[in-house]
Design a protein around this motif. Sequence first.
Motif, mmCIF file in Angstrom:
data_model
loop_
_atom_site.group_PDB
_atom_site.id
_atom_site.type_symbol
_atom_site.label_atom_id
_atom_site.label_comp_id
_atom_site.label_asym_id
_atom_site.label_seq_id
_atom_site.Cartn_x
_atom_site.Cartn_y
_atom_site.Cartn_z
ATOM 1 N N THR A 43 0.715 -1.218 -0.017
ATOM 2 C CA THR A 43 -0.271 0.462 0.171
ATOM 3 C C THR A 43 0.736 1.282 0.135
ATOM 4 O OG1 THR A 43 0.238 0.166 2.833
ATOM 5 C CG2 THR A 43 -1.302 -1.472 1.434
ATOM 6 N N ASP A 45 0.183 4.060 1.693
ATOM 7 C CA ASP A 45 0.642 4.699 2.966
ATOM 8 C C ASP A 45 1.491 5.099 4.098
ATOM 9 O OD1 ASP A 45 0.622 2.160 3.691
ATOM 10 O OD2 ASP A 45 -1.197 1.867 5.359
ATOM 11 N N HIS A 152 5.365 -2.142 -4.744
ATOM 12 C CA HIS A 152 4.447 -1.362 -4.511
ATOM 13 C C HIS A 152 4.689 -1.535 -6.710
ATOM 14 C CE1 HIS A 152 6.011 0.949 -1.344
ATOM 15 N NE2 HIS A 152 4.418 0.912 -1.363
ATOM 16 N N SER A 312 -2.200 3.336 -7.817
ATOM 17 C CA SER A 312 -2.178 2.680 -6.587
ATOM 18 C C SER A 312 -0.990 1.187 -7.061
ATOM 19 C CB SER A 312 -3.412 2.066 -6.483
ATOM 20 O OG SER A 312 -4.314 1.669 -7.630
#
Length: 346
Positions: A43, A45, A152, A312
């Motif tokens: 992710t 974050d 990623h 994303s």
Amino acid sequence: MNLQTTGRKALMALGAALLMAHATAQAPSYPAPKPLGAGAQATLDKLSYKGGTPTIAYLPMGTEYNYHVALYEGIKSVPGIKSFMLSPYSGSDQAGQMGMLQDVTSRKDVDAILIISFDEHSLAPLIKKAVDAGKVVVIVNSDIPNFPTPVHGVVGVNQRIANKALAEWARAQAKDAPKSVGVLDGEPSYIATERAGGFLDGLKDSNWKLATRINGGWSVEKGNTAAMDMLQANPGINAIYASSDYMALGAALAAKSLGRTNISIYGYDGDTGALEDIANGGGVTATTNTSPVKMGRMAALFAVDLLNRKSSGGYVNVPTEIVYKGNVQAVLKQPADLYPKPSKAY
């Protein structure tokens, strides 16, 4: 009245041209990412990037391979970024690459890491630390859907499909005349398995039969040695598949040394040396061109989009083409997309 009409038409034409230019500028700079395997997607974050000019570290596995340097040519051509390359010279220096990965992970000025993995299981713990440190991590020159730790993104070619297509093309070109096939693998890894596995998939239920499969070590020198041993131990072999163009070039040298002019040699990568060998009749029959300069450019643009949270993540599949005597000139006439540059103008 005619002047007014002409003026309106000119303005409309200008507006249409501007819209087209805008649409072109906004067009995707790489194919739309596809999802990675379950649990393989990191992710965003934890990202530490706060804006500004991003710095991208590129860590290939050995600058002895022109292909890896070609990827960096594409990376550094992307405007609006800073980038640098860190790599051992030898493609077998796994410890050297691991140490460099630790170094860039600890650097606060590095925002993203593009890395080539020959041994995903050894690198996985260090990749996890890089992701936890807030770096964008993209695996380059691979299509691995389930890297052992979440990343990623992945940018590369579906190697099994591409090499299956090469085998099917080769059989069609030979009009399905029977062949005895030798395979030169790279060092054991996911990419080696997928490349050779794809070519062998393309031989199933055919009269092209596998005679032997050995490790060619990725390089020209090791490929030459392995091919010499292969051909002397299996004199009936009349087709060789090499999992990289460097090994294909080594196999071509071996065939020439042994006076074997009846051997078809197939490679994979799109290395300039192999392309010129095909053009000049040096022994390599065909290769799958994966356009490393373009791949590097796509990887850098993808990393920038990840940093800016415009993507994303996922897998970006780079288009390929089979290059042979009949179309190699067209590829060599595009030196901006090649590294090293061709030795002459075509």
